[in-house]
Design a protein around this motif. Structure first.
Motif, PDB file in Angstrom:
ATOM      1  N   SER A  40       3.110   8.379  -4.084  1.00 51.58           N
ATOM      2  CA  SER A  40       2.391   9.318  -3.235  1.00 51.58           C
ATOM      3  C   SER A  40       1.446   8.630  -2.273  1.00 51.58           C
ATOM      4  CB  SER A  40       1.594  10.297  -4.108  1.00 51.58           C
ATOM      5  OG  SER A  40       2.479  11.052  -4.896  1.00 51.58           O
ATOM      6  N   GLY A  41       1.227   7.333  -2.453  1.00 51.08           N
ATOM      7  CA  GLY A  41       0.326   6.588  -1.594  1.00 51.08           C
ATOM      8  C   GLY A  41      -0.117   5.310  -2.275  1.00 51.08           C
TER       9      GLY A  41
ATOM     10  N   GLY B 279      -9.751   1.139   0.530  1.00 51.07           N
ATOM     11  CA  GLY B 279      -8.872   1.742   1.521  1.00 51.07           C
ATOM     12  C   GLY B 279      -7.763   2.512   0.822  1.00 51.07           C
ATOM     13  N   TYR B 280      -7.141   3.449   1.529  1.00 52.82           N
ATOM     14  CA  TYR B 280      -6.084   4.261   0.937  1.00 52.82           C
ATOM     15  C   TYR B 280      -5.187   4.817   2.019  1.00 52.82           C
ATOM     16  CZ  TYR B 280      -9.891   7.427   2.116  1.00 52.82           C
ATOM     17  OH  TYR B 280     -10.914   8.048   2.767  1.00 52.82           O
TER      18      TYR B 280
ATOM     19  N   ASN C 275      -3.364  17.248  -1.878  1.00 50.68           N
ATOM     20  CA  ASN C 275      -3.377  17.429  -3.326  1.00 50.68           C
ATOM     21  C   ASN C 275      -4.570  16.741  -3.982  1.00 50.68           C
ATOM     22  OD1 ASN C 275      -0.895  18.939  -3.936  1.00 50.68           O
ATOM     23  ND2 ASN C 275       0.096  17.183  -2.971  1.00 50.68           N
ATOM     24  N   GLY C 276      -5.376  16.027  -3.193  1.00 46.06           N
ATOM     25  CA  GLY C 276      -6.538  15.339  -3.742  1.00 46.06           C
ATOM     26  C   GLY C 276      -6.242  13.988  -4.355  1.00 46.06           C
ATOM     27  N   TYR C 277      -5.012  13.496  -4.205  1.00 44.35           N
ATOM     28  CA  TYR C 277      -4.643  12.226  -4.832  1.00 44.35           C
ATOM     29  C   TYR C 277      -5.466  11.051  -4.318  1.00 44.35           C
ATOM     30  CZ  TYR C 277      -0.329  14.700  -6.239  1.00 44.35           C
ATOM     31  OH  TYR C 277       0.584  15.580  -6.764  1.00 44.35           O
ATOM     32  N   ALA C 278      -5.641  10.958  -2.996  1.00 45.78           N
ATOM     33  CA  ALA C 278      -6.363   9.811  -2.431  1.00 45.78           C
ATOM     34  C   ALA C 278      -7.830   9.832  -2.840  1.00 45.78           C
ATOM     35  CB  ALA C 278      -6.222   9.781  -0.908  1.00 45.78           C
ATOM     36  N   ALA C 279      -8.452  11.008  -2.861  1.00 41.55           N
ATOM     37  CA  ALA C 279      -9.858  11.093  -3.283  1.00 41.55           C
ATOM     38  C   ALA C 279      -9.993  10.680  -4.753  1.00 41.55           C
ATOM     39  CB  ALA C 279     -10.397  12.499  -3.061  1.00 41.55           C
TER      40      ALA C 279
ATOM     41  N   HIS D 290     -21.683  -2.127  -4.620  1.00 42.56           N
ATOM     42  CA  HIS D 290     -21.534  -1.397  -3.361  1.00 42.56           C
ATOM     43  C   HIS D 290     -20.063  -1.425  -2.968  1.00 42.56           C
ATOM     44  CE1 HIS D 290     -23.140  -0.362   0.802  1.00 42.56           C
ATOM     45  NE2 HIS D 290     -21.852  -0.569   1.002  1.00 42.56           N
ATOM     46  N   VAL D 291     -19.490  -0.260  -2.745  1.00 40.10           N
ATOM     47  CA  VAL D 291     -18.118  -0.181  -2.236  1.00 40.10           C
ATOM     48  C   VAL D 291     -18.178   0.499  -0.878  1.00 40.10           C
ATOM     49  CG1 VAL D 291     -15.786   0.727  -2.592  1.00 40.10           C
ATOM     50  CG2 VAL D 291     -17.124  -0.091  -4.546  1.00 40.10           C
ATOM     51  N   GLY D 292     -17.721  -0.206   0.142  1.00 40.63           N
ATOM     52  CA  GLY D 292     -17.692   0.324   1.491  1.00 40.63           C
ATOM     53  C   GLY D 292     -16.330   0.895   1.825  1.00 40.63           C
ATOM     54  N   LEU D 293     -16.298   1.734   2.843  1.00 41.17           N
ATOM     55  CA  LEU D 293     -15.062   2.345   3.292  1.00 41.17           C
ATOM     56  C   LEU D 293     -15.222   2.650   4.782  1.00 41.17           C
ATOM     57  CD1 LEU D 293     -13.219   5.100   1.346  1.00 41.17           C
ATOM     58  CD2 LEU D 293     -13.479   5.280   3.807  1.00 41.17           C
TER      59      LEU D 293
END
Length: 153
Positions: free
Chosen positions: A53-54, A71-72, A81-85, A102-105
């Motif tokens: 799915s990703g 990243g995603y 469907n909320g999979y990436a979140a 700390h995780v950046g995006l």
């Protein structure tokens, strides 16, 4: 290969250009496993179908400063469907369990779907980096900057 043909993926993801079965194989068997100390690569698979799915990644980990990026991407058949979140939340938790603080995006200014995903994953928008990234089309774009800390709800 099917996901890489999607117009939205090709619009935002640099890796999708000139994607071949050989490049896909190389990523799956070599690149995704290069250095577990500085990153992680995971497939997102729908429980109900078992279909890819990703993907979600943790990369450029700087253990000295406790920082990494997340990243995603999501295949067109799996969106909304909320999979990436869910995957981004899990990847941030993985980073914090490894001692990162700390995780950046980053998400392209016009990629509102990715920005909504970041926010659903508990990332906080910090600002905008002007002219900070090159899109697959060759044009430059501003990047919305997000972060997540271990103390975030």
């Amino acid at each position: 290969m099917a996901a890489a043909q999607d117009p939205e993926i090709r619009r935002w993801m640099k890796w999708s250009r000139d994607f071949t079965p050989e490049r896909a194989w190389d990523f799956c068997v070599r690149l995704a496993h290069q250095n577990p100390e500085t990153g992680a690569q995971c497939a997102i698979v729908a429980k109900a179908t078992g279909r890819l799915s990703g993907a979600v990644s943790l990369f450029a980990a700087d253990r000295d400063n406790g920082f990494a990026y997340c990243g995603y991407w999501t295949a067109p058949w799996a969106r909304r469907n909320g999979y990436a979140a869910e995957a981004a939340r899990a990847m941030a938790a993985h980073a914090f369990a490894r001692g990162l603080s700390h995780v950046g995006l980053w998400a392209a200014r016009d990629n509102t779907a990715s920005q909504r995903t970041a926010e659903r994953a508990g990332f906080t928008r910090e600002g905008l980096l002007r002219n900070a990234s090159l899109l697959p089309s060759g044009t430059r774009t501003d990047m919305a900057v997000y972060s997540r800390l271990p103390t975030d709800p």
